[in-house]
Structure formats: C-alpha cells, structure tokens
Design an enzyme around this catalytic site. Structure first.
Site, PDB file in Angstrom:
ATOM      1  N   ASP A   1       3.176  -3.790 -10.829  1.00 13.61           N
ATOM      2  CA  ASP A   1       1.876  -3.143 -10.889  1.00 13.61           C
ATOM      3  C   ASP A   1       0.886  -4.054 -10.165  1.00 13.61           C
ATOM      4  OD1 ASP A   1      -0.163  -1.328 -11.815  1.00 13.61           O
ATOM      5  OD2 ASP A   1      -0.676  -2.825 -13.316  1.00 13.61           O
TER       6      ASP A   1
ATOM      7  N   ASP B   1      -3.279  -3.856 -10.436  1.00 12.41           N
ATOM      8  CA  ASP B   1      -4.507  -4.173 -11.156  1.00 12.41           C
ATOM      9  C   ASP B   1      -4.211  -4.644 -12.575  1.00 12.41           C
ATOM     10  OD1 ASP B   1      -6.550  -3.429  -9.170  1.00 12.41           O
ATOM     11  OD2 ASP B   1      -5.672  -1.449  -9.370  1.00 12.41           O
TER      12      ASP B   1
END
Length: 226
Positions: free
Chosen positions: A17, A19
């Site tokens: 991922d 953020d």
C-alpha cells in the site's frame, strides 16, 4: 514487536500500500481536509476524517456529499486538494523503515509493486517526489481497476503485472480496508497500523499485525533462506 506466528512461506513478491504505509500521508491528507472544512465553514469531527483512511476518492466524496450536499462537498474537496498538492510537491515524508525494507527486497531480487487507492497521476507524483518510484516493478492504482479496496481488484492486478500467483504474494497494509482487499485477493497480508489501531473486527480477520516496518522486515529476514 507484536506476538505473531512466523510467515508460513517465503513470498515471491511483496505488494505495498502507499498512503500511511510507505508515506506519512494520511496525517497530511486529514490535516488538509480539516483545514479546508474549517476554511469553507464546515468544521467536521475528527472521527469522520479517520473513517476515510484507506478508502478510495469516490467513497470519501460520497461521504462528504451525504453530510454537506454536493456543492459544499465539492468546494471543500477543491480547497483540500490545493492544500494537499502543495504538500505532495514538497515531498511527503517516508514512514520509518521503508527504505531499509525496500533495500532488503531489492538486494534479494524479490519483485515489488504498489497497490494504492490513490488515482494514478497523483500516486506517481507522490512516489516520484518521495524518491520511491524507481524502487517498484509495477504501480497499480484505483485508476487501473473497476472497483477500489476493499475489492481485490488492485491487488490482483499487481500480482498479474509481477507475474506471481496471488497466493505467493505478501501484502503490507496499514488499514483494515486494505487488509480485506488483500485477503479477498487470496494474498497474505501483514498490517502495520498507522493512524487507526485495529479494532476487534479487524483483529478477527486473523491476519498478522506488527508495530512497524522494521518488524515486517524482521519477519521476512527470519524466513529468508539462501
């Protein structure tokens, strides 16, 4: 380090991922949203911003439209975007441990991909400004799939682009939404929480939870053979 079982396999690829996992951007996003809300006359509770962590842009937009109406939500989002773009261009800070982890994977030629709910132009811009774009073999975004997390689409795309079966991929995520997406894709997620501590529902998913990216690296290092 959290008490967890060792990894059951040595991953053939690792999917990240972005953020809140690699970049300390969740705090920046929430701060920009809160500032924009105050500036446009709609101060909203912190709990609303936290509930958006890990969700795609369209879902967050709908949440604001439901609260404020379409016009006010649009004005808030436009102001927030302007504030956030200035942060992005300055380079969003790294989360602790990301460079050491990427170094470890690169030294062992383990393929790496990004799977993010951010739209493609902004995702590339953020990774480039943070000096991380060149570290990945593939970048998969919400622009590239039909359904955002918690649907598995972006993770399945990442596995396809890396040429690795989903079952042989390790996923690193900070949010329960991303963990659910990884599980739906048939991957093995390890959660590194950032702003949101896993609640009982998240822990019930049965995945591994560690305190930091340094802990995630120790998991991999303990499993690595050769």
């Amino acid at each position: 380090m959290s008490r967890i079982e060792p990894l059951p396999f040595m991953p053939e690829a690792v999917v990240f991922d972005m953020d809140g996992l690699m970049l300390d951007s969740e705090r920046a996003i929430i701060d920009c949203l809160a500032r924009a809300a105050a500036e446009t006359g709609h101060p909203l509770e912190q709990a609303l911003w936290l509930s958006m962590v890990g969700l795609g842009d369209a879902v967050c937009r709908e949440m604001l439209v439901e609260r404020l109406g379409a016009d006010d939500a649009q004005a808030l989002l436009q102001r927030s975007q302007a504030l956030y773009e200035a942060r992005v261009d300055a380079g969003v800070p790294h989360r602790p441990g990301i460079v050491a982890l990427l170094d470890w994977l690169q030294q062992r030629a383990i393929p790496r991909a990004v799977a993010t709910s951010t739209r493609r132009p902004l995702a590339l811009r953020k990774l480039r400004a943070a000096g991380l774009l060149h570290r990945f073999d593939a970048v998969c975004t919400s622009s590239d799939v039909a359904s955002p997390k918690p649907a598995p689409d972006v993770y399945l795309l990442a596995a396809s682009r890396l040429g690795v079966a989903p079952a042989r991929c390790l996923v690193l995520e900070d949010s329960p939404t991303g963990v659910r997406a990884a599980l739906a894709a048939g991957m093995t997620p390890v959660q590194v929480p950032d702003m949101l501590a896993p609640d009982a529902a998240a822990r019930a998913l049965g995945h591994r939870i560690v305190d930091s990216l340094d802990d995630a690296l120790r998991l991999l290092d303990a499993r690595f053979v050769g």
